[in-house]
Motif scaffolding. Structure first.
Motif, mmCIF file in Angstrom:
data_model
loop_
_atom_site.group_PDB
_atom_site.id
_atom_site.type_symbol
_atom_site.label_atom_id
_atom_site.label_comp_id
_atom_site.label_asym_id
_atom_site.label_seq_id
_atom_site.Cartn_x
_atom_site.Cartn_y
_atom_site.Cartn_z
ATOM 1 N N ASN A 91 16.545 -26.881 35.643
ATOM 2 C CA ASN A 91 15.619 -27.930 35.214
ATOM 3 C C ASN A 91 16.318 -29.031 34.424
ATOM 4 O O ASN A 91 15.676 -29.801 33.717
ATOM 5 N N GLY A 92 17.634 -29.102 34.561
ATOM 6 C CA GLY A 92 18.412 -30.140 33.892
ATOM 7 C C GLY A 92 19.816 -30.206 34.463
ATOM 8 O O GLY A 92 20.229 -29.351 35.255
ATOM 9 N N THR A 93 20.559 -31.226 34.071
ATOM 10 C CA THR A 93 21.909 -31.430 34.579
ATOM 11 C C THR A 93 22.844 -30.310 34.122
ATOM 12 O O THR A 93 22.787 -29.873 32.966
ATOM 13 N N LEU A 94 23.723 -29.875 35.027
ATOM 14 C CA LEU A 94 24.602 -28.744 34.757
ATOM 15 C C LEU A 94 25.990 -29.182 34.307
ATOM 16 O O LEU A 94 26.425 -30.310 34.541
ATOM 17 N N SER A 95 26.700 -28.237 33.685
ATOM 18 C CA SER A 95 28.105 -28.418 33.326
ATOM 19 C C SER A 95 28.778 -27.054 33.408
ATOM 20 O O SER A 95 28.122 -26.021 33.549
ATOM 21 N N ALA A 96 30.111 -27.049 33.311
ATOM 22 C CA ALA A 96 30.851 -25.789 33.350
ATOM 23 C C ALA A 96 30.431 -24.869 32.211
ATOM 24 O O ALA A 96 30.396 -23.647 32.359
ATOM 25 N N ASN A 97 30.106 -25.443 31.065
ATOM 26 C CA ASN A 97 29.695 -24.621 29.910
ATOM 27 C C ASN A 97 28.417 -23.842 30.208
ATOM 28 O O ASN A 97 28.246 -22.717 29.735
ATOM 29 N N VAL A 98 27.553 -24.440 30.991
ATOM 30 C CA VAL A 98 26.311 -23.754 31.337
ATOM 31 C C VAL A 98 26.593 -22.619 32.317
ATOM 32 O O VAL A 98 26.110 -21.493 32.151
ATOM 33 N N ILE A 99 27.402 -22.897 33.336
ATOM 34 C CA ILE A 99 27.660 -21.921 34.391
ATOM 35 C C ILE A 99 28.477 -20.742 33.873
ATOM 36 O O ILE A 99 28.194 -19.577 34.173
ATOM 37 N N CYS A 100 29.517 -21.024 33.079
ATOM 38 C CA CYS A 100 30.468 -19.986 32.682
ATOM 39 C C CYS A 100 30.111 -19.268 31.390
ATOM 40 O O CYS A 100 30.733 -18.254 31.059
ATOM 41 N N ASN A 101 29.150 -19.776 30.654
ATOM 42 C CA ASN A 101 28.823 -19.186 29.352
ATOM 43 C C ASN A 101 28.198 -17.808 29.523
ATOM 44 O O ASN A 101 27.239 -17.634 30.276
ATOM 45 N N THR A 102 28.774 -16.822 28.838
ATOM 46 C CA THR A 102 28.217 -15.461 28.931
ATOM 47 C C THR A 102 26.850 -15.380 28.263
ATOM 48 O O THR A 102 26.034 -14.521 28.614
ATOM 49 N N ILE A 103 26.631 -16.239 27.275
ATOM 50 C CA ILE A 103 25.311 -16.328 26.647
ATOM 51 C C ILE A 103 24.707 -17.657 27.087
ATOM 52 O O ILE A 103 25.082 -18.714 26.578
ATOM 53 N N PRO A 104 23.798 -17.645 28.056
ATOM 54 C CA PRO A 104 23.264 -18.899 28.592
ATOM 55 C C PRO A 104 22.627 -19.742 27.490
ATOM 56 O O PRO A 104 21.949 -19.224 26.595
#
Length: 348
Positions: A91-104
């Motif tokens: 529901n928003g723009t993505l980044s690597a931090n969002v995809i790779c973060n173990t704690i979303p």
């Protein structure tokens, strides 16, 4: 691009079920870069981001072997409960931090997810080389893995499914071992002139893809005659796989001059990758040239006493082929038109 979108639309018409507000025309990752998470760790996966969409492949990292695949014969991996493919809409723009973060993070969050139920992942691998247009020297920089998903069937939720007969995921690039700076002096084992080597300096700040390594040259010592060679008339020989042989060896631990001079090297460090020179062809390739001059005491002038002879070694059009590990398809690079191996002095 329009053709790709058109295919997706056609597939949707043939296979569509109720998938809520999802728009199949936005399913386009052709221009998105491929990235990875958890390299060298469990939970490795690769992904592509297109604004608020993500396409994710969770497969073993060693699926991307640095080995060229035969033409029309890609590696294949079955999609199942271990080898997974996901499509996610956020529901928003993505980044690597969002995809790779173990704690979303709190936002963005997944608003729609498709899980692949079945299908095949195809991986075709090609070698990447960096070529110096001036010297014709080449270096292997990495490998490109082209990924295609075939007959992938997604569970789109609410009991609905979506089938893609062919879906081009794109390219994923892995790095290869790289050469260090061999602009260092030639070393020998005592007075042995038949085995010469160079070890580049490896420091704590050296990138991981530049491991400890050695460039070794087994050479016929008769090339080092204590006589000055005429101008532009060096002594020559051909690389032949035995008495004249060049090797580039990468190791899994720090090495030293003493290590390379051991008759029985220890188990560790050991070679992790090795290239050897192709046999030479007279007047064309794999040529060794030795130019000999007189070495004087410093300061060097005609009145200074002669202390020995300086031998300068040049290698012409040498191709190096990976010999270890053994690969089904050979991988090689070239040291260029002329490679200055170095020079050393043999005292009188």
């Amino acid at each position: 691009m329009k053709k790709i979108v058109g295919i997706f639309v056609l597939l949707f018409c043939l296979n569509a079920c109720d998938d809520g507000d999802f728009n199949i025309e936005s399913f386009d990752f052709a221009d998105a870069a491929t990235n990875s998470c958890n390299n060298g760790e469990s939970g490795f996966f690769i992904y592509k981001i297109n604004d608020n969409e993500a396409l994710i492949l969770q497969i073993p990292e060693d699926s991307f072997k640095n080995e060229i695949t035969p033409a029309e014969t890609p590696r294949t991996i079955d999609i199942n409960s271990i080898n997974k493919v996901f499509y996610r809409l956020y529901n928003g723009t993505l980044s690597a931090n969002v995809i790779c973060n173990t704690i979303p993070p709190a936002t963005p969050t997944v608003s729609n997810e498709w899980n692949a139920l079945s299908g095949i992942i195809e991986i075709s691998t090609f070698v990447n080389k960096q070529v110096n247009e001036t010297t014709n020297a080449s270096e292997i920089t990495g490998y490109t893995h082209t990924i295609v998903l075939r007959n992938v069937n997604f569970d789109t939720g609410n009991g609905n499914q979506q089938l893609f007969t062919e879906l081009a995921f794109g390219d994923y690039v892995t790095s290869s071992l790289r050469q260090g700076n061999f602009n260092v002096n030639i070393a020998k084992c005592g007075n042995n002139n038949s085995f010469l080597f160079k070890i580049p300096t490896i420091g704590t700040s050296t990138p991981a893809n530049i491991p400890p390594q050695a460039l070794t040259l087994s050479i016929d010592p008769s090339l080092f005659v204590p006589e000055v060679t005429p101008v532009n008339e060096p002594r020559t020989a051909l690389l032949n796989g035995s008495s004249n042989l060049l090797k580039l060896i990468y190791y899994n631990g720090i090495i030293s001059n003493e290590f390379l001079c051991l008759t029985e090297p220890p188990i560790f460090p050991s070679a992790i990758e090795e290239f050897i020179s192709n046999n030479g062809v007279a007047g064309e390739s794999g040529i060794i040239e030795v130019t000999t001059t007189i070495e004087y005491e410093i300061p060097t002038d005609n009145l200074s006493p002669i202390i020995g002879h300086r031998h300068k070694i040049a290698l012409k059009n040498v191709t190096m082929t990976k010999s270890f590990p053994v690969l089904p398809i050979q991988v090689n690079f070239n040291f260029g038109n002329v490679y200055e191996f170095g020079e050393f002095v043999i005292l009188l």
